[in-house]
Design an enzyme around this catalytic site. Sequence first.
Site, PDB file in Angstrom:
ATOM      1  N   ASP A 158     -37.458  23.853 -65.933  1.00  0.00           N
ATOM      2  CA  ASP A 158     -38.092  24.833 -65.031  1.00  0.00           C
ATOM      3  C   ASP A 158     -38.142  24.289 -63.604  1.00  0.00           C
ATOM      4  OD1 ASP A 158     -40.038  22.926 -65.987  1.00  0.00           O
ATOM      5  OD2 ASP A 158     -41.632  24.202 -65.185  1.00  0.00           O
ATOM      6  N   GLU A 165     -42.689  22.257 -67.264  1.00  0.00           N
ATOM      7  CA  GLU A 165     -43.251  20.988 -66.783  1.00  0.00           C
ATOM      8  C   GLU A 165     -44.046  21.219 -65.517  1.00  0.00           C
ATOM      9  OE1 GLU A 165     -43.459  17.240 -64.430  1.00  0.00           O
ATOM     10  OE2 GLU A 165     -42.558  19.148 -63.874  1.00  0.00           O
TER      11      GLU A 165
END
Length: 389
Positions: A77, A139
Site C-alpha cells: 500500500d 502498513e
Amino acid sequence: MEHTSTREWLRTLVAFDTTSRNSNLALIETIRDALAAQGVASELTHAPEGGKANLFATLPAHDGATQGGIILSGHTDVVPVDGQDWSSDPFSLTEKGDRLYGRGTADMKGYIAAALALVPEFLSLKRAKPLHLAFSYDEEVGCLGAPVMLEALKRRGVRAEGCVVGEPTGMRVVVAHKGMNLYRCRVHGKAAHSSLTPRGCNAIEYAARLICRVRDLADEFQSRGPYDDAFDVPFTTMGTNLVSGGIAVNTIPDACEFSYEFRNLPGMSPDGIQNRIEAYIREDLLPRMRQDHAGARIEIEPMPAAVLSLEASEHAAITRLARALTGDDGTTKVSYGTEGGLFQSAGIPAVICGPGHIEQAHRADEFVEAAQLDACEDFLRRLAGSLVD
Ligand SMILES: [Zn+2]
C-alpha cells in the site's frame, strides 16, 4: 519465461493505485500470477473485511527445503496523493534523468520490484536455504496486514532465520526504530446548565487534567530519559493531537474525547507507560470526578494503528549479513515505524534496508534513483548468493 526488469516491475506496480483505502487485490493477483508462471506458489491471507490480501511465497532450497532462510518483506500500500501538487501522474512511472517518479517508488514498491525481477535468478541458484517473499497490505495505516500474514505463518509452522524489510533507507542498514502507540480516550461526565456548575460534571475539564498528565509524562521522559542518542529525538515522546467536546457555550459538557500517542524507545515497555496513565485515572482523577457525579466514567481504548518498536541484535545473522553486504557498520536508528518490529516479535530477526530515501516518501513527486535500484539489485543478488552451499 520472459525476464521482467526491476524498472518494468516498478512501472507495473506503480500503475496500481494501492492507496491504503483502496483494494490491493489486483496488484497481489498480478504478482501471484507472475510467480505461478515461474512455478512458485503463493499463499494469500485476506483482510477480515475483504478487499485486501497479503502474499507470502517461498522459493525453496535446491533440496526442496522450505524452512529457514530469509524473508524479503515489503508493503504494497501507499499513502494518498490527495492535495499534493505532482508534476506528473503519480500512478504512472515517469523517468527524468536518473530519477523514477511515482507514488510508492521509494516507499516501497522499488524494493518489491527489485525482488520480483530477481526471482528467475533466485530460482536458478543452487541455494541451501529458501528465500521468502512477504508482501503486505495496510502498513501505512498502522501495520494492519502483516499480523494477519504472520499469524498464518505461525499456524503453518513456517520458520525463517531473518528478514530484510525494504523500507527506503538509501540502502543503509537500519537496526532500530521506535514503537508507536495510539489511544482514544472518552471522558463521560454530566450535563447541566452552565449557571449550575455544582449539578454537572464537566467532562472537558477532567479531560484537560488527563491531557496535562500526558504532557507531564512527556516532560519527564524529555528531562530524565531514558535516552538513546542514535535517534533524532533521543527520548520517548508523547502528546495529545486530537480533541473534541461540548455542545454549547452555556452547557456543561457531559462528554469529551481525545486521542494521545506515544512513541517509545525500543527499550521501554509501552504497557509500562500506559499503566502510569491508567493508574492516575484510577487513583486520582476518577475518584475526584465521582465526587461531582457518581456515574462518571473514563474509557480508554488502544487504536489498531500501533507499531511495535524494533531493536535488531548486532549478533543476529541477518544483521551481520546486511552489514557485510552493504559495508555499512554505522548505527542508524530512525523515527518512522516499520513492520520489522512485528517480525522480530514473531521470533524472526529483522533489519531495515531498501532503496530510496525516506525524505522523498509520502510527498509530491516521490522518486527513487535508478542507482538506488541498481544497488538494491546488487544487494539482493549477493544476499541470495549467501544462501548457496
Ligand atoms: Zn513504507
